[in-house]
Design an enzyme around this catalytic site. Sequence first.
Site, PDB file in Angstrom:
ATOM      1  N   LYS A  44     -23.369 -13.329 -15.461  1.00 20.53           N
ATOM      2  CA  LYS A  44     -22.627 -12.298 -14.713  1.00 20.53           C
ATOM      3  C   LYS A  44     -23.385 -11.720 -13.517  1.00 20.53           C
ATOM      4  CE  LYS A  44     -19.395 -13.280 -16.876  1.00 20.53           C
ATOM      5  NZ  LYS A  44     -18.314 -13.952 -16.161  1.00 20.53           N
ATOM      6  N   THR A  47     -23.444 -16.198 -10.444  1.00 22.36           N
ATOM      7  CA  THR A  47     -23.653 -17.658 -10.521  1.00 22.36           C
ATOM      8  C   THR A  47     -22.594 -18.422  -9.726  1.00 22.36           C
ATOM      9  OG1 THR A  47     -23.973 -17.110 -12.860  1.00 22.36           O
ATOM     10  CG2 THR A  47     -24.315 -19.409 -12.220  1.00 22.36           C
ATOM     11  N   HIS A  99     -28.358 -20.688 -17.067  1.00 22.43           N
ATOM     12  CA  HIS A  99     -28.687 -19.318 -17.494  1.00 22.43           C
ATOM     13  C   HIS A  99     -29.972 -19.325 -18.336  1.00 22.43           C
ATOM     14  CE1 HIS A  99     -24.995 -17.559 -16.142  1.00 22.43           C
ATOM     15  NE2 HIS A  99     -24.223 -17.949 -17.124  1.00 22.43           N
ATOM     16  N   SER A 129     -19.700  -6.247 -16.473  1.00 21.68           N
ATOM     17  CA  SER A 129     -19.019  -7.520 -16.187  1.00 21.68           C
ATOM     18  C   SER A 129     -19.007  -8.402 -17.445  1.00 21.68           C
ATOM     19  CB  SER A 129     -19.753  -8.224 -15.038  1.00 21.68           C
ATOM     20  OG  SER A 129     -19.157  -9.441 -14.736  1.00 21.68           O
TER      21      SER A 129
HETATM   22  S1  PPS Z   1     -20.968 -16.306 -15.410  1.00 20.61           S
HETATM   23  O1  PPS Z   1     -19.786 -16.448 -16.309  1.00 20.61           O
HETATM   24  O2  PPS Z   1     -22.081 -15.677 -16.111  1.00 20.61           O
HETATM   25  O3  PPS Z   1     -21.372 -17.552 -14.801  1.00 20.61           O
HETATM   26  O4  PPS Z   1     -20.482 -15.269 -14.290  1.00 20.61           O
HETATM   27  P1  PPS Z   1     -21.083 -15.130 -12.811  1.00 20.61           P
HETATM   28  O5  PPS Z   1     -20.434 -16.115 -11.935  1.00 20.61           O
HETATM   29  O6  PPS Z   1     -22.564 -15.109 -12.873  1.00 20.61           O
HETATM   30  O7  PPS Z   1     -20.646 -13.634 -12.394  1.00 20.61           O
HETATM   31  C1  PPS Z   1     -19.299 -13.242 -12.339  1.00 20.61           C
HETATM   32  C2  PPS Z   1     -19.240 -11.995 -11.472  1.00 20.61           C
HETATM   33  O8  PPS Z   1     -19.373 -12.363 -10.092  1.00 20.61           O
HETATM   34  C3  PPS Z   1     -18.266 -11.834  -9.354  1.00 20.61           C
HETATM   35  N1  PPS Z   1     -17.960 -12.688  -8.201  1.00 20.61           N
HETATM   36  C4  PPS Z   1     -17.962 -12.233  -6.934  1.00 20.61           C
HETATM   37  N2  PPS Z   1     -18.219 -11.010  -6.429  1.00 20.61           N
HETATM   38  C5  PPS Z   1     -18.112 -10.849  -5.084  1.00 20.61           C
HETATM   39  N3  PPS Z   1     -17.760 -11.849  -4.226  1.00 20.61           N
HETATM   40  C6  PPS Z   1     -17.500 -13.095  -4.691  1.00 20.61           C
HETATM   41  N4  PPS Z   1     -17.164 -14.049  -3.825  1.00 20.61           N
HETATM   42  C7  PPS Z   1     -17.588 -13.324  -6.105  1.00 20.61           C
HETATM   43  N5  PPS Z   1     -17.406 -14.395  -6.925  1.00 20.61           N
HETATM   44  C8  PPS Z   1     -17.643 -13.993  -8.175  1.00 20.61           C
HETATM   45  C9  PPS Z   1     -17.151 -11.809 -10.402  1.00 20.61           C
HETATM   46  O9  PPS Z   1     -16.064 -11.038  -9.982  1.00 20.61           O
HETATM   47  C10 PPS Z   1     -17.910 -11.260 -11.591  1.00 20.61           C
HETATM   48  O10 PPS Z   1     -18.241  -9.874 -11.437  1.00 20.61           O
HETATM   49  P2  PPS Z   1     -17.320  -8.655 -11.938  1.00 20.61           P
HETATM   50  O11 PPS Z   1     -18.172  -7.433 -11.799  1.00 20.61           O
HETATM   51  O12 PPS Z   1     -16.929  -8.937 -13.357  1.00 20.61           O
HETATM   52  O13 PPS Z   1     -16.143  -8.632 -11.007  1.00 20.61           O
END
Ligand code: PPS
Length: 286
Positions: A44, A47, A99, A129
């Site tokens: 979260k 990634t 991860h 998240s």
């Molecule tokens: S995972 O399942 O662990 O691989 O998740 P991960 O991709 O690491 O994190 C997911 C969060 O990243 C946010 N996200 C973004 N935020 C801003 N801009 C862009 N382009 C974007 N893409 C993914 C996503 O909404 C998750 O955060 P939260 O706070 O839940 O919205």
Amino acid sequence: METQYFQHKGINFNSLLYSGEHLNYLENEFQVRDEDVFNVTFPKSGTHWMVEILSLIRNNGDPTWCQNVPNWERMPWLEVNRDPSMHVEEQSPRYFCSHLPIQLFPRSFFSSKAKVIYTGRNPKDVLVSLYHFAISSFVLKTPHSFDDFFEDFIQAKVPFGSWFDHIKGWMQMKDHDNFLFITFEELKKDHRGTIKKICKFLGKELSEEAIDLVVEHSSFKTMKENKMSNHSLAPEFIMKKNSNFIRKGICGDWKTCLSTTQQEYMDRIYQEKMKELDMKFIWDEC
Ligand code: PPS
């Protein structure tokens, strides 16, 4: 369907996606190549945002690959169970997501020139998240309540263990040339500048027009609408129906989700656990 965890070297993993056998193989036998690039995070932390950015940089801003191939095929998860020969047959440069905490990472990485981009995020936002992800997927056990989940996060009972140990472990690499530390907050604050920093690290020279395309196609709005990036095509044993993987994408969501007691408790734990690391992070200021 009840989500089950197993422990590997003291860390929880989901039994459906991972196995001790594969984790041992990765740590001891997997051969990292000098051209490999690893997108490493605690869950979260951004990634998939990084997957999108790297996919676009790799194609000089052309979004066709992102628009036609699901993110998990573009940049496979290193630790998810699969026939190891798949990766052996893949052509270089290989890109992987992971991860894994540093102590479980392939040993062959540490004598290679392969690159790691590590993205960190404010642990309070990670917690919030991850809680929403736990509700909307089968990757984590469904929490009884936010308060229970808060405790599980602090006590490292969630998959991939302790956020604190994860970042402290990987920060041992911070002065190495083949390691780049990025934060979710930095990407939010200066999307374009951070993309340029990533290009420089990868040795990729992109024109200003190509950078514009990377910025546009890795925006929150574009990713949320792109079926290849928003997890709407993820199998039903992973994501529940109508779940919201690209959820809010903001900094500071914790301010409305954590009680004052939880905020103070988390601050205390943070100070205690991070004091040995002589580093200031962007989220320490907000
Ligand atoms: S995972 O399942 O662990 O691989 O998740 P991960 O991709 O690491 O994190 C997911 C969060 O990243 C946010 N996200 C973004 N935020 C801003 N801009 C862009 N382009 C974007 N893409 C993914 C996503 O909404 C998750 O955060 P939260 O706070 O839940 O919205």
